[in-house]
Design a protein around this motif. Sequence first.
Motif: not given
Length: 389
Positions: A145-153, A156-160, A233-241
């Motif tokens: 979920p942290f990788a997803t949160w980074l992608a939202g903030r 997507w490259k930040a996740a990698f 949105d991406e941030e909420r998805i990261s929380y749900m993950l």
Amino acid sequence: MKKTAYIGCLGLIGIITTEFGVIGILPQIAEHYQIPIEKAGWLLSAFAMVIALGGPAMTLLFSRVNRKLIMSLAIGMFIITGVVSALAPPFWLLLTVRVLPAILHPVFVSTAIAAAIQAAPPKEATRMMGIVLGGIAIAMVTTVPFATWLAGRINWKAAFWAQSAISLTALLAILIGLPQIPKGEKESLGSQAAILRDPVFVTSSIVNVLLIAAWFCTYSYFADFLGKVKGMDEERISYMLMVFGLAGIPANWIAGRWLGKQLSLTTAVFLAGALFIPFMSIAVGGGIVVNAVVLALWGFFYAPCYLTAAAYLTSAAPGAVAFANTLAISYGNLGITVGTTVSGWVIAQYGIAAAPWAGAAFGIAALVAMALRSQLVARREIRRSCIAP
């Protein structure tokens, strides 16, 4: 020696973050490369296919290589994958660098477990194995979920980049903290392959594939599902993950206790989640609280899928547990490939909301295969009772 087990756990966190961290950013990747979501799903399915096809052979091939060396090499490949992926290369190259470390994925897992067990007293072996495999649950709760949160903030490259940093931390821990461990004995494939002719084991293998496929029909496209069906949105998805992953912690503990008492019933109960929880998610509407509750239930039923599938398979091979565990990794990843691929086709034809139907179909097929295995076991017991004096 707990240190060896914890280092193996850290390495597994890095590996699982790379394998499953892409799930939360598939929509952004698809948008960046201007490709449909099902094609972006190849980043997960191709990775899993390599593990499925090469897992047992690669594990046997590297069984006599220095364990510290092979663990370092495996993690090093995951670091390279993360760095190259973060540079947003052409999609064909992104897919290629994703596939390469998958070759050593099962080797790392089996080697880390073997190293942890070898460094511990016999009575602590199961506990050390649990510490290593705990990396899967930890990654699902934290780094994925942290990788997803980074992608939202950020993007997507930040996740990698984050995946590479986690793998680099694991590599340093291996190089600095892991002692030199004697190489293992080379295992003979022929002496263990007899289980592949056992109808009960073959049926159990089919259950393993179908069970994992049932879950990954929806989970592989989790972010896209929550974004398009639930409007998150991406941030909420990261929380749900994170909610999804946290619910899996008690689930693994409960499943572990139940499996020793009622193997088939426990497997069937957790598999049943594949049949109704995703539909419940669609039915409850867009409220954040009610969706969090449903996703917690979803995570509770999902989390033990690897544990139940592996236990169900290895129970059919009491004389070749090590080989069966290797096959469980391969068959599990074959299930990921099958579920992701079939669901991708369904999504292309009918939309993301149809993905749970594909999962339900695999779930029903798995239950049928379980019933068939029960009949085969019963017939075997009858034959043995007739032969016994």
